[in-house]
Scaffold this active site. Structure first.
Site, PDB file in Angstrom:
ATOM      1  N   ASP A 127     -22.625 -38.627  39.200  1.00 52.82           N
ATOM      2  CA  ASP A 127     -23.521 -38.195  40.270  1.00 52.82           C
ATOM      3  C   ASP A 127     -22.773 -37.294  41.241  1.00 52.82           C
ATOM      4  O   ASP A 127     -23.255 -36.242  41.640  1.00 52.82           O
ATOM      5  CB  ASP A 127     -24.122 -39.405  41.002  1.00 52.82           C
ATOM      6  CG  ASP A 127     -23.068 -40.436  41.411  1.00 52.82           C
ATOM      7  OD1 ASP A 127     -21.877 -40.251  41.089  1.00 52.82           O
ATOM      8  OD2 ASP A 127     -23.444 -41.442  42.055  1.00 52.82           O
ATOM      9  N   ASP A 130     -15.997 -37.094  44.517  1.00 53.09           N
ATOM     10  CA  ASP A 130     -15.536 -37.077  45.908  1.00 53.09           C
ATOM     11  C   ASP A 130     -14.005 -36.944  45.873  1.00 53.09           C
ATOM     12  O   ASP A 130     -13.475 -35.862  45.652  1.00 53.09           O
ATOM     13  CB  ASP A 130     -16.042 -38.383  46.554  1.00 53.09           C
ATOM     14  CG  ASP A 130     -15.765 -38.490  48.039  1.00 53.09           C
ATOM     15  OD1 ASP A 130     -15.214 -37.569  48.623  1.00 53.09           O
ATOM     16  OD2 ASP A 130     -16.117 -39.531  48.633  1.00 53.09           O
ATOM     17  N   THR A 131     -13.267 -38.050  46.000  1.00 49.51           N
ATOM     18  CA  THR A 131     -11.808 -37.974  45.895  1.00 49.51           C
ATOM     19  C   THR A 131     -11.358 -37.693  44.458  1.00 49.51           C
ATOM     20  O   THR A 131     -10.272 -37.151  44.239  1.00 49.51           O
ATOM     21  CB  THR A 131     -11.157 -39.304  46.328  1.00 49.51           C
ATOM     22  OG1 THR A 131     -11.602 -40.329  45.434  1.00 49.51           O
ATOM     23  CG2 THR A 131     -11.517 -39.650  47.750  1.00 49.51           C
ATOM     24  N   THR A 134     -12.430 -42.160  40.894  1.00 47.83           N
ATOM     25  CA  THR A 134     -13.273 -42.741  39.842  1.00 47.83           C
ATOM     26  C   THR A 134     -13.102 -41.966  38.550  1.00 47.83           C
ATOM     27  O   THR A 134     -12.912 -42.540  37.474  1.00 47.83           O
ATOM     28  CB  THR A 134     -14.755 -42.682  40.276  1.00 47.83           C
ATOM     29  OG1 THR A 134     -14.880 -43.237  41.580  1.00 47.83           O
ATOM     30  CG2 THR A 134     -15.645 -43.417  39.304  1.00 47.83           C
ATOM     31  N   ASP A 186     -27.097 -43.648  46.642  1.00 45.69           N
ATOM     32  CA  ASP A 186     -27.710 -44.619  47.555  1.00 45.69           C
ATOM     33  C   ASP A 186     -26.984 -44.729  48.877  1.00 45.69           C
ATOM     34  O   ASP A 186     -25.833 -44.317  49.023  1.00 45.69           O
ATOM     35  CB  ASP A 186     -27.694 -46.003  46.905  1.00 45.69           C
ATOM     36  CG  ASP A 186     -26.282 -46.602  46.874  1.00 45.69           C
ATOM     37  OD1 ASP A 186     -25.354 -45.913  46.416  1.00 45.69           O
ATOM     38  OD2 ASP A 186     -26.111 -47.741  47.323  1.00 45.69           O
TER      39      ASP A 186
HETATM   40  P1  5GP Z   1     -14.578 -40.869  44.213  1.00 40.02           P
HETATM   41  O1  5GP Z   1     -13.946 -41.912  43.339  1.00 40.02           O
HETATM   42  O2  5GP Z   1     -14.651 -39.488  43.594  1.00 40.02           O
HETATM   43  O3  5GP Z   1     -13.957 -40.842  45.593  1.00 40.02           O
HETATM   44  O4  5GP Z   1     -16.046 -41.326  44.499  1.00 40.02           O
HETATM   45  C1  5GP Z   1     -16.999 -41.353  43.521  1.00 40.02           C
HETATM   46  C2  5GP Z   1     -18.087 -42.329  43.844  1.00 40.02           C
HETATM   47  O5  5GP Z   1     -18.203 -42.559  45.248  1.00 40.02           O
HETATM   48  C3  5GP Z   1     -19.412 -41.764  43.426  1.00 40.02           C
HETATM   49  O6  5GP Z   1     -19.703 -42.072  42.089  1.00 40.02           O
HETATM   50  C4  5GP Z   1     -20.362 -42.392  44.408  1.00 40.02           C
HETATM   51  O7  5GP Z   1     -20.769 -43.653  43.942  1.00 40.02           O
HETATM   52  C5  5GP Z   1     -19.537 -42.575  45.654  1.00 40.02           C
HETATM   53  N1  5GP Z   1     -19.743 -41.495  46.633  1.00 40.02           N
HETATM   54  C6  5GP Z   1     -18.906 -40.492  46.970  1.00 40.02           C
HETATM   55  N2  5GP Z   1     -19.430 -39.696  47.899  1.00 40.02           N
HETATM   56  C7  5GP Z   1     -20.668 -40.185  48.157  1.00 40.02           C
HETATM   57  C8  5GP Z   1     -21.733 -39.779  49.025  1.00 40.02           C
HETATM   58  O8  5GP Z   1     -21.688 -38.786  49.766  1.00 40.02           O
HETATM   59  N3  5GP Z   1     -22.859 -40.529  48.975  1.00 40.02           N
HETATM   60  C9  5GP Z   1     -22.987 -41.640  48.203  1.00 40.02           C
HETATM   61  N4  5GP Z   1     -24.132 -42.286  48.254  1.00 40.02           N
HETATM   62  N5  5GP Z   1     -22.002 -42.057  47.378  1.00 40.02           N
HETATM   63  C10 5GP Z   1     -20.860 -41.331  47.352  1.00 40.02           C
END
Ligand code: 5GP
Length: 202
Positions: A127, A130-131, A134, A186
Site C-alpha cells: 500500500d 515509508d521507511t 517492512t 487505515d
Molecule cells: P515502513 O516499514 O515502510 O516504514 O512502513 C510501511 C507500513 O507502515 C505500511 O505498510 C503501512 O501499514 C504503514 N504506514 C506508513 N505510512 C503510513 C501512512 O501514512 N498511513 C497509514 N495509514 N499507514 C502508514
C-alpha cells in the site's frame, strides 16, 4: 454499518470569482482526526491502469506470483489483479509494524506463507512504502525462499522517509511525509474502504 458511525463526510464547495471554476474539497473525520482528500479515486484508478499496462509488458513469459502485503495492500492488489492480462497467481502475507500515526519502527512476524514461490518472479504489492523497513524484511525473506526475481509495486511512496536502497519498480504516487488514510490504509482500523486517499489535517 459501524464505519458510518465513526466517519462523517462533508463537502466544502468554494465558488471563486470565475463561476465556471468550482473547487470541491472533501474532508472527513475519523475518530478524533480530520483528513482532506489528497488523491482522488479517479486519479488512483487511472494510475492503476498505467501500472498494469507496464506490468503486462514487463512480466510476459515469467512465472509470476503477486504477493500482497496485508492489511493495507488488499485493494491495490485486487485492482491490479483483476486488470492484469497475463496468467499470474496471487498470495498474501501479513506483517504489522505500525500503530497510530507514527511508525513504531518495530517489525513483527511475517505470517501466511502458503504458496510455493521458489524460482518464481514475485511482485510484492504494498500500500505504502515509508521507511522501507517492512519492505526490507519481506525482500530478505524472499531471498531466503530462493525466488528468481523480486519486483516491488507500491501505490504510495514517501521518498523523504525512505531509508533503504531497494529499487521500487512500480510507484503509484510519491507523497510528502504526512499521514494518509484510504484506499486500504487505515487510522486505527478505520478508513480502509475510502476510495480516495486522504491526508491528515494538522
Ligand atoms: P515502513 O516499514 O515502510 O516504514 O512502513 C510501511 C507500513 O507502515 C505500511 O505498510 C503501512 O501499514 C504503514 N504506514 C506508513 N505510512 C503510513 C501512512 O501514512 N498511513 C497509514 N495509514 N499507514 C502508514
Amino acid at each position: 454499518m459501524l464505519i458510518r458511525t465513526k466517519i462523517s463526510y462533508y463537502f466544502h464547495i468554494f465558488a471563486p470569482a470565475y463561476s465556471s471554476i468550482v473547487t470541491h474539497m472533501k474532508e472527513i473525520r475519523i475518530l478524533d482526526k480530520n483528513f482532506r482528500e489528497f488523491i482522488t479515486e479517479k486519479a488512483i484508478q487511472e494510475r492503476v491502469d498505467e501500472i498494469v499496462r507496464q506490468m503486462n509488458t514487463d512480466l510476459v513469459g515469467k512465472d509470476v506470483v503477486f504477493l500482497g502485503i496485508l492489511n493495507g495492500a488488499f485493494l491495490f492488489a485486487a485492482d491490479l489483479f483483476r486488470r492484469i492480462e497475463l496468467q499470474v497467481r496471487i498470495s498474501f502475507v501479513k506483517l504489522a509494524s505500525y500503530e497510530g500515526t507514527s511508525s513504531s519502527g518495530t517489525i513483527k512476524e511475517l505470517i501466511g506463507w502458503n504458496e510455493d514461490i521458489r524460482n518464481k518472479t514475485i511482485v510484492v504489492i504494498e500500500d505504502i512504502v515509508d521507511t522501507g523497513n517492512t519492505l526490507e524484511r519481506i525482500v530478505d525473506e524472499l531471498i531466503i525462499r530462493k525466488v528468481s526475481e523480486v519486483k516491488i509495486a507500491t501505490m504510495l511512496y514517501k521518498p523523504q522517509a525512505y531509508t533503504k536502497s531497494i529499487p521500487l519498480d512500480y510507484i503509484g504516487f510519491e507523497i510528502p511525509n504526512d499521514f494518509v488514510v484510504g484506499y486500504g490504509l487505515d487510522y486505527d482500523g478505520y478508513g480502509r474502504n475510502l476510495p480516495s486517499v486522504y491526508t491528515l489535517i494538522h
